[in-house]
Write an enzyme that holds these catalytic residues in place. Structure first.
Site, mmCIF file in Angstrom:
data_model
loop_
_atom_site.group_PDB
_atom_site.id
_atom_site.type_symbol
_atom_site.label_atom_id
_atom_site.label_comp_id
_atom_site.label_asym_id
_atom_site.label_seq_id
_atom_site.Cartn_x
_atom_site.Cartn_y
_atom_site.Cartn_z
ATOM 1 N N PRO A 193 1.972 9.500 9.181
ATOM 2 C CA PRO A 193 0.935 9.861 8.184
ATOM 3 C C PRO A 193 -0.348 9.054 8.519
ATOM 4 C CG PRO A 193 2.777 8.857 7.070
ATOM 5 C CD PRO A 193 3.318 8.753 8.651
ATOM 6 N N THR A 196 -1.405 4.739 8.822
ATOM 7 C CA THR A 196 -0.387 3.917 9.370
ATOM 8 C C THR A 196 -0.498 3.046 10.463
ATOM 9 O OG1 THR A 196 0.644 5.782 10.687
ATOM 10 C CG2 THR A 196 1.572 5.196 8.264
ATOM 11 N N GLU A 414 0.799 6.464 -24.883
ATOM 12 C CA GLU A 414 1.165 5.552 -23.865
ATOM 13 C C GLU A 414 2.086 4.804 -24.472
ATOM 14 O OE1 GLU A 414 -0.095 5.883 -20.685
ATOM 15 O OE2 GLU A 414 -1.526 7.312 -21.138
HETATM 16 P P1 ADP Z 1 -4.096 5.798 11.803
HETATM 17 O O1 ADP Z 1 -4.729 5.815 13.004
HETATM 18 O O2 ADP Z 1 -2.829 5.803 11.861
HETATM 19 O O3 ADP Z 1 -4.872 7.006 10.833
HETATM 20 P P2 ADP Z 1 -5.716 3.408 11.474
HETATM 21 O O4 ADP Z 1 -5.093 2.749 12.639
HETATM 22 O O5 ADP Z 1 -6.928 4.103 11.707
HETATM 23 O O6 ADP Z 1 -4.592 4.553 10.900
HETATM 24 O O7 ADP Z 1 -5.692 2.292 10.511
HETATM 25 C C1 ADP Z 1 -6.767 2.341 9.576
HETATM 26 C C2 ADP Z 1 -6.862 0.825 9.334
HETATM 27 O O8 ADP Z 1 -5.819 0.445 8.418
HETATM 28 C C3 ADP Z 1 -6.938 -0.131 10.510
HETATM 29 O O9 ADP Z 1 -8.313 -0.259 10.844
HETATM 30 C C4 ADP Z 1 -6.372 -1.237 9.853
HETATM 31 O O10 ADP Z 1 -7.449 -1.896 9.385
HETATM 32 C C5 ADP Z 1 -5.397 -0.801 8.818
HETATM 33 N N1 ADP Z 1 -4.059 -0.592 9.251
HETATM 34 C C6 ADP Z 1 -3.298 0.535 9.346
HETATM 35 N N2 ADP Z 1 -2.106 0.057 9.752
HETATM 36 C C7 ADP Z 1 -2.095 -1.251 9.839
HETATM 37 C C8 ADP Z 1 -0.894 -2.047 10.272
HETATM 38 N N3 ADP Z 1 0.243 -1.696 10.727
HETATM 39 N N4 ADP Z 1 -1.054 -3.440 10.401
HETATM 40 C C9 ADP Z 1 -2.440 -3.863 10.333
HETATM 41 N N5 ADP Z 1 -3.530 -3.113 9.730
HETATM 42 C C10 ADP Z 1 -3.117 -1.940 9.575
#
Ligand code: ADP
Length: 592
Positions: A193, A196, A414
């Site tokens: 998704p 991630t 609530e």
């Molecule tokens: P996707 O490509 O799966 O849509 P991204 O790699 O663009 O997700 O993630 C967006 C941001 O969310 C990253 O730049 C990072 O800051 C954070 N992030 C997402 N997953 C992780 C992870 N597993 N560990 C650390 N940071 C994460």
């Protein structure tokens, strides 16, 4: 790129500067233009030595060596046919050569022309040098030294990391693998998704291996015009081949890699683009050290040709993190902010089930912003809690002014949810109740599961429906009326009941899948049911909701004191935390 720009600027300066200087040098001894009558005067006084005509303009050389110009009245020569003969008779030399015309083109006009030329140069530069050859607008190349991401920055996706570690080794020492005759996957598909960390993982592979990272998004290749996407794919791979080894990352592969077929123009274009991608992937040798990594969350719609060996044959799932993963991600991101000692990241991780890495990064950022707003020097536990609530429940809308009647109604509503949630054994623990409007809701009752749930029991789902009914029941019992405020609860309760009957087989109709009423498109895969069965499905759904409603009525009628106390406290404080809720329930001696 920069050199190209400098050359263009130099050419523009030469083109504008040199003619300007020449022009000024040439036009320095400006020839005076005199009135036509003055010219006639000079003529009559016998001072003119030579006359040169060019249309109406007349250049005059006087006997004293000076020169001047004048303009003849319109049609003067035509009306005075003997004028030229008279001049000759007076021994004046007459010429009709083309005149050097110093005043015909003005310097501002020259400048304007050159500025226009410069503008064209600039536009050409933007469209050719800036975009097409290196595709800087489409492909982002992150070279070494550019904000390097390593495996340390990616947390909570250990299995995925393990799977891609091999690629790092390969990119570092391609010979080690090829000499053994092993074949390294050309393409790796990261499935999961959004948010991630798929992009992050791909970047970290490049970072660990120390190779350039070429980023392109599948949607960049989707164009109206046939052939444009395909040529972009070609350029992307051409760019990649310029590097000894590198990673090509294609985000949203599904935008370009959908199953082929269909006849419309856009299909044709997509098909061409996809074919080009397949051709390029087949065309390069892995020994070169190029690895293509793509990301998608719709693996099911990808063209099977993409998943064949030699293309994206390695698939790695990158899912939402579990509680340990969330804690690790929070730790990675809290390194980037100044965090107070002793902030309980584990409890934040516990309270964020279903959050993706991007949500957690956002949470830490929100907490840092809120600490900044409050003028604190570091992020505290309460900043983190507040940020979590904000991400989970929406931003508080304190500016919304509720009438007293609405506030009272909301408080009982609530409190109704909260008392049922607190008393039913299957319910997730209560975390917070608030009557501050957030997002579209007037109030919120928030429960937090103790652990991540991957499956739901029938009892858990029935309890959820009963908790949702609690708000409406409390309104009826205490306010003696019904409001529209329960509409979202009713919708969600019906939805849960529908899933229970039609998909989970949790009704007397048995373990069968039924088509959800009114949603034929989405549930094509379910059996179509006869009219009689459809009626029984409706009845089963209705029964689940009404049973939950009766159950909620029974609980609230027995615990009116608890609901009343909680509502009064809410009206006073606006929001109540878990421990305050527990106190109230104990004081009111609430029980099932
Ligand atoms: P996707 O490509 O799966 O849509 P991204 O790699 O663009 O997700 O993630 C967006 C941001 O969310 C990253 O730049 C990072 O800051 C954070 N992030 C997402 N997953 C992780 C992870 N597993 N560990 C650390 N940071 C994460």
């Amino acid at each position: 790129m920069r050199t190209r720009l400098l050359i263009l600027i130099a050419v523009a300066v030469l083109l504008t500067g040199v003619p300007a200087v020449l022009y000024l040098a040439k036009s320095a001894p400006a020839v005076p233009t005199v009135a036509f009558s003055d010219f006639i005067q000079h003529l009559e006084n016998g001072r003119v030595a030579q006359v040169t005509f060019e249309e109406r303009q007349i250049a005059v050389a006087l006997k004293d060596g000076s020169t001047l110009t004048t303009i003849a009245p319109k049609d003067f020569l035509a009306a005075n046919a003997g004028f030229v003969t008279d001049l000759v008779r007076k021994d004046i030399r007459v010429d009709a050569a083309s005149l050097p015309d110093p005043n015909a083109i003005s310097y501002p006009a020259v400048l304007a022309g050159l500025a226009f030329f410069g503008l064209i140069c600039f536009t050409v530069y933007r469209t050719t040098a800036g975009r097409i050859p290196s595709m800087s607008g489409r492909t982002r190349v992150a070279e070494r030294g550019d904000n390097i991401v390593t495996f340390q920055d990616v947390a909570g996706v250990d299995e995925a990391k393990d799977e891609v570690k091999e690629i790092v080794d390969f990119l570092r020492q391609p010979d080690r693998f090829s000499s053994l005759g092993g074949r390294i996957p050309k393409g790796v598909l990261l499935v999961g998704p959004p948010g991630t960390g798929k992009t992050l993982l791909a970047r970290s592979i490049a970072g660990e291996a120390g190779v350039p990272f070429l980023f392109a998004s599948g949607s960049d290749f989707v164009e109206m015009y046939a052939g444009v996407g395909a040529s972009r794919v070609r350029r992307l791979f051409k760019e990649a081949r310029r590097h000894k080894s590198c990673i090509i990352f294609i985000d949203e592969l599904d935008a370009v890699g959908r199953s082929r077929g269909g006849s419309s123009l856009s299909h044709e274009e997509r098909e061409q683009t996809l074919n080009q991608l397949l051709v390029e992937m087949d065309g390069f040798e892995t020994q070169r050290g190029i690895v293509v990594i793509a990301a998608t969350n719709r693996q099911d719609i990808l063209d099977p040709a993409l998943l064949r060996p030699g293309r994206f044959d390695r698939q790695v799932t990158v899912g939402n993190p579990d509680i340990k993963g969330r804690e690790a991600i929070l730790r990675v991101h809290s390194r980037k902010v100044t965090m107070e000692d002793g902030v309980d990241l584990r409890s934040i991780a516990r309270g964020t089930p279903g959050f993706s890495g991007a949500d957690l990064a956002n949470l830490v950022n929100e907490a840092a912003l809120s600490a900044g707003r409050a003028g604190r020097s570091c992020v505290t536990d309460s900043d983190m809690q507040e940020a979590r609530d904000k991400v989970l429940m929406g931003v508080e809308r304190r500016s919304v002014v509720l009438s007293e009647a609405d506030r009272v109604n909301c408080a009982y509503h609530e409190a109704g949810h909260a008392v049922i949630a607190a008393l039913l054994p299957n319910a997730d623990p209560l975390h917070k109740v608030s009557i501050i409007p957030r997002g579209r809701a007037m109030g919120v009752t928030m429960q937090l599961p103790e652990a991540d749930r991957h499956t739901y029991t029938k009892g858990y789902l029935e309890t959820q429906v009963a908790v949702l009914m609690g708000g409406r029941v409390a309104e009826e019992i205490f306010m003696n009326h019904m409001t529209s405020g329960a509409s979202n609860d009713i919708e969600r309760a019906t939805d849960i009941a529908q899933h229970m009957v039609c998909e989970f087989g949790m009704s007397p109709l048995g373990p069968l899948a039924f088509r959800k009423p009114g949603n034929a498109f989405e549930s094509e895969k379910h059996h179509t049911v006869s009219e009689a069965t459809a009626q029984r499905v409706d009845e089963a759904i209705r029964k689940i909701v009404l049973d939950a409603y009766d159950h909620a009525t029974w609980i609230i009628s027995r615990n009116k004191e608890a609901v009343r106390l909680m509502a009064e406290q809410l009206l006073e404080q606006e929001s109540l935390e878990a421990h305050e809720l527990k106190d109230i329930l104990a004081r009111a001696n609430a029980k099932l």
